[in-house]
Scaffold this motif. Structure first.
Motif, mmCIF file in Angstrom:
data_model
loop_
_atom_site.group_PDB
_atom_site.id
_atom_site.type_symbol
_atom_site.label_atom_id
_atom_site.label_comp_id
_atom_site.label_asym_id
_atom_site.label_seq_id
_atom_site.Cartn_x
_atom_site.Cartn_y
_atom_site.Cartn_z
ATOM 1 N N GLY A 186 -1.447 -12.132 -0.026
ATOM 2 C CA GLY A 186 -0.923 -11.079 0.187
ATOM 3 C C GLY A 186 0.321 -10.825 -0.828
ATOM 4 N N ILE A 187 1.047 -11.983 -1.109
ATOM 5 C CA ILE A 187 2.027 -11.678 -2.103
ATOM 6 C C ILE A 187 1.506 -11.449 -3.469
ATOM 7 C CG2 ILE A 187 4.131 -12.884 -3.134
ATOM 8 C CD1 ILE A 187 4.327 -14.917 -1.030
ATOM 9 N N VAL A 232 -1.090 -9.618 -4.066
ATOM 10 C CA VAL A 232 -1.818 -8.251 -3.944
ATOM 11 C C VAL A 232 -0.372 -7.419 -3.959
ATOM 12 C CG1 VAL A 232 -2.643 -6.801 -2.438
ATOM 13 C CG2 VAL A 232 -3.838 -8.705 -2.856
ATOM 14 N N LEU A 233 0.805 -7.979 -3.306
ATOM 15 C CA LEU A 233 1.803 -6.991 -3.591
ATOM 16 C C LEU A 233 2.405 -6.967 -5.099
ATOM 17 C CD1 LEU A 233 4.034 -7.928 -0.452
ATOM 18 C CD2 LEU A 233 2.669 -5.711 -0.654
ATOM 19 N N SER A 285 0.998 -2.421 4.029
ATOM 20 C CA SER A 285 0.237 -2.289 2.950
ATOM 21 C C SER A 285 -0.730 -3.424 3.161
ATOM 22 C CB SER A 285 0.886 -2.580 1.504
ATOM 23 O OG SER A 285 1.603 -3.556 1.620
ATOM 24 N N ALA A 286 -1.653 -3.582 2.569
ATOM 25 C CA ALA A 286 -2.724 -4.715 2.307
ATOM 26 C C ALA A 286 -1.922 -6.013 2.233
ATOM 27 C CB ALA A 286 -3.917 -4.262 1.514
ATOM 28 N N GLY A 287 -1.210 -6.018 1.286
ATOM 29 C CA GLY A 287 -0.524 -7.235 0.882
ATOM 30 C C GLY A 287 0.266 -7.769 2.166
ATOM 31 N N LEU A 288 0.945 -6.844 2.868
ATOM 32 C CA LEU A 288 1.918 -7.233 3.674
ATOM 33 C C LEU A 288 1.161 -7.613 4.891
ATOM 34 C CD1 LEU A 288 4.932 -7.162 3.933
ATOM 35 C CD2 LEU A 288 4.809 -4.981 4.899
ATOM 36 N N ARG A 289 -0.026 -6.923 5.356
ATOM 37 C CA ARG A 289 -0.789 -7.390 6.086
ATOM 38 C C ARG A 289 -1.533 -8.655 6.154
ATOM 39 N NH1 ARG A 289 -3.814 -2.213 5.755
ATOM 40 N NH2 ARG A 289 -5.396 -3.571 5.042
ATOM 41 N N LEU A 290 -1.826 -9.085 4.989
ATOM 42 C CA LEU A 290 -2.244 -10.420 4.654
ATOM 43 C C LEU A 290 -1.159 -11.504 4.925
ATOM 44 C CD1 LEU A 290 -4.276 -10.086 1.460
ATOM 45 C CD2 LEU A 290 -5.179 -11.011 3.609
ATOM 46 N N ILE A 291 -0.056 -11.026 4.479
ATOM 47 C CA ILE A 291 0.987 -12.073 4.523
ATOM 48 C C ILE A 291 1.438 -12.359 6.154
ATOM 49 C CG2 ILE A 291 3.554 -12.491 4.091
ATOM 50 C CD1 ILE A 291 3.260 -10.818 1.627
#
Lengths: 312, 319
Positions: free
Chosen positions: A130-131, A133-134, B293-299
């Motif tokens: 996730g980080i 991708v951010l 966002s996709a990243g935040l969702r994963l985290i």
């Protein structure tokens, strides 16, 4: 049955080198051109990041845990390396140090709450991804020139990946297998209770091992972008499987803190070469992971045979 | 039971209730955000998606219950292989659906036997055995499927997506199946053996329980359920894909642990799996609705899973 000088112990520790040797000989028979400075360099290009990730996994295996997040973590390091480390090196280094601290924290959490490492690390793999991708939503960025230059180093006579692998293996071998604190760390996998009674803090040991895993994960990610010259969140997704397979090929056992750094590096080299081997055999790359699985099973079967011979 | 202490004890001994409480809270938070819109549809979707997690989750639960170190990492690969083979064999013909089911279960049987064979013959930890097997299975799926997406037979697609009054038929079957497996675990010789082996393998062996046969059946069961899930999922999502099983590695383990099954083995929780599976799906829906966002969702997914097991996770022995 076995020659006297080949006892089971010796045979078992020679197995990683033997499997690599057999694979190398097979490659050279099929494709004699591969046995050149250039050929070896090309085939073993990616051996350095894989070997470093394998060592990271080995540290975790030493204390009887398993890290299912290392692939995602290497991907995150690659993303940080190709963005922050390139643009603002100070901040980049700080972030990487923070990553290692989080790794140590993961070890602490697993130890304090007595949680299964597979679930914690599997959960963390989502966080790392996730980080990443951010930071880097699409593949890109630029790797720092220093790292690129280091990975493109040309050493006369012996290809760089081989030199790097030997140096890394010897350093870790000396630290973990031939130092007194290394013995304590391995003892934590063998008999944690005895170690705790002797006054060592299991919490500290777990944190140290996970921090080491994080450190080697960082090295793996940085060496990887030195080769690819740009970053991608998914760049190292396969490294989780590679690292576990490499550590096992190298003789790591899942109980008792039995590991071998030199073996782990040899295991990583073996896995790296499997790809080239299949190409030379003209087997479709579809079977690459299958072939790696097959090699893993064959080596495990040989080890089981040796152990059986030992018991007799 | 009427006293507060009694209620507290009741809740503490039934940890799985929390997974339903959390599910309800996530659902309410989401419909509050949308102003009451789409609450029903959201539940329908959650039930549909949860069913696939339940099917593989139950297999994983039996495996994990047989003791520390037991976990099936070959579930995603088995799902991919089953999906690839069955969609090709059924070749969009309704008449071949039964054959498809037989093949899916056959694929599972083969993978399960292979997994157990590795564990038994090579004397290696199940994690390594199922991981090595998954390399081979995944590779076979890639080579066989060649990435082609074949549509499922229309009747299968209809069955997997049909619903009555907002409740997916597949989920009803899933609930019935869960109840059956709950009874199997609690009332049959095999189920009791799984629990006994998980509590203390040596004691179980001394008591005359066929330990090895129990483990064999458990690994075969898990792989067969993965095969079945692969077939149903390719019907549901309009064809199979090679990475369709990927997310079920974490999901299958997470629902078991969040659902209150002991990771040390010997104690399983069947209803908790449903709560956990619904919770995981609605959590992602909620984050989507909030515009993460996709990243935040994963985290967030990762952090919440770790938080839940840190709070709910037992202080007992692990793998």
């Amino acid at each position: 049955m076995l020659p006297v000088f080949l006892n089971a112990q010796l045979l078992r520790s020679a197995l990683p080198a033997l499997s690599l040797g057999v694979l190398l000989v097979a490659i050279f028979i099929i494709q004699p051109n591969a046995m050149s400075y250039f050929g070896l360099n090309l085939m073993l290009q990616y051996a350095v990041p894989i070997a470093l990730a394998t060592l990271a996994q080995m540290f975790v295996i030493t204390v009887n845990d398993l890290d299912l997040s290392i692939g995602a973590f290497v991907g995150l390091v690659a993303c940080i390396g190709a963005t922050y480390l390139h643009d603002t090196p100070g901040l980049g280094l700080l972030m990487l140090a923070g990553c290692i601290v989080v790794y140590a924290g993961m070890g602490a959490l697993i130890q304090l709450r007595n949680l299964p490492s597979i679930v914690v690390t599997l959960g963390m793999s989502f966080v790392w991804l996730g980080i990443a991708v951010l930071i880097l939503p699409t593949p890109g960025g630029k790797s720092p020139d220093v790292i690129k230059a280091l990975m493109a180093l040309k050493i006369p006579a012996v290809p760089f990946p081989i030199v790097a692998a030997v140096v890394i293996a010897l350093i870790v071998q000396a630290g973990l297998m031939h130092s007194s604190y290394g013995a304590v760390l391995r003892g934590a996998g063998g008999n944690p209770k005895a170690l705790a009674r002797a006054g060592w803090s299991m919490l500290q040991i777990k944190m140290a091992m996970f921090a080491l895993a994080g450190f080697f994960g960082v090295l793996s990610g940085l060496s990887l972008i030195g080769l690819t010259t740009s970053g991608d969140a998914h760049i190292a997704d396969r490294y989780t499987l590679y690292s576990i397979a490499g550590a096992i090929l190298g003789g790591a056992e899942f109980v008792g803190g039995r590991v071998s750094p030199v073996g782990a590096v040899l295991g990583a080299l073996t896995l790296t070469l499997t790809g080239s081997f299949l190409i030379f055999l003209r087997i479709s790359p579809d079977w690459q992971i299958g072939a790696q699985g097959a090699i893993l099973i064959i080596v495990l079967a040989l080890r089981a045979l040796i152990s059986r011979g030992e018991r007799r | 039971m009427t006293s507060l202490g009694g209620v507290f004890y009741y809740l503490r001994t039934r940890a799985w209730i929390w997974s339903f409480v959390a599910t309800a809270m996530v659902w309410i938070a989401t419909i509050l955000f949308t102003g009451g819109h789409g609450g029903g549809q959201m539940l329908t979707a959650a039930l549909s998606f949860a069913t696939f997690t339940i099917i593989v989750g139950i297999g994983q639960m039996f495996v994990i219950t047989t003791g520390p170190g037991n976990v099936d990492l070959s579930i995603p690969a088995t799902m991919a292989l089953s999906g690839a083979i069955t969609t090709k064999i059924m070749d969009t013909q309704d008449g071949m659906i039964l054959t498809g089911f037989a093949v899916a279960l056959g694929v599972g049987l083969a993978v399960g036997l292979f997994n157990y064979g590795l564990i038994r013959l090579l004397r290696i930890p199940p994690i390594i055995a199922t991981l090595s097997a998954s390399f081979l299975v995944q590779s076979t799926a890639i080579a066989y499927g060649r990435g082609l997406r074949i549509k499922p037979p229309p009747a299968l697609a209809d069955f997997t997506t049909a619903e009555i009054g907002g409740i997916p038929i597949l989920s009803i079957c899933g609930v019935v199946f869960t109840i059956i497996m709950g009874v199997v675990l609690a009332r049959t010789f095999y189920g009791r053996s799984v629990l006994a082996v998980g509590q203390n393998m040596r004691a179980a062996w001394l008591a005359g329980i066929p330990v090895e046969r129990t483990r064999l059946v458990t690994y075969v069961l898990s792989a067969m359920l993965a095969g079945l899930s692969g077939l149903l999922l390719s019907g549901f999502s309009g064809g199979s894909s090679l990475n369709m099983g990927e997310e079920y590695l974490l999901a299958s383990i997470a629902v078991v642990v969040i659902g209150g099954t002991s990771v040390a083995g010997g104690r399983a929780n069947v209803p908790g799996i449903w709560g956990a599976a619904l919770f995981l799906y609605l959590l992602v829906t909620m984050l989507n609705t909030f515009g993460a966002s996709a990243g935040l969702r994963l985290i967030m997914t990762g952090v919440i899973i770790i938080a839940v097991i840190t709070v709910a996770g037992s202080g007992e022995q692990k793998r």
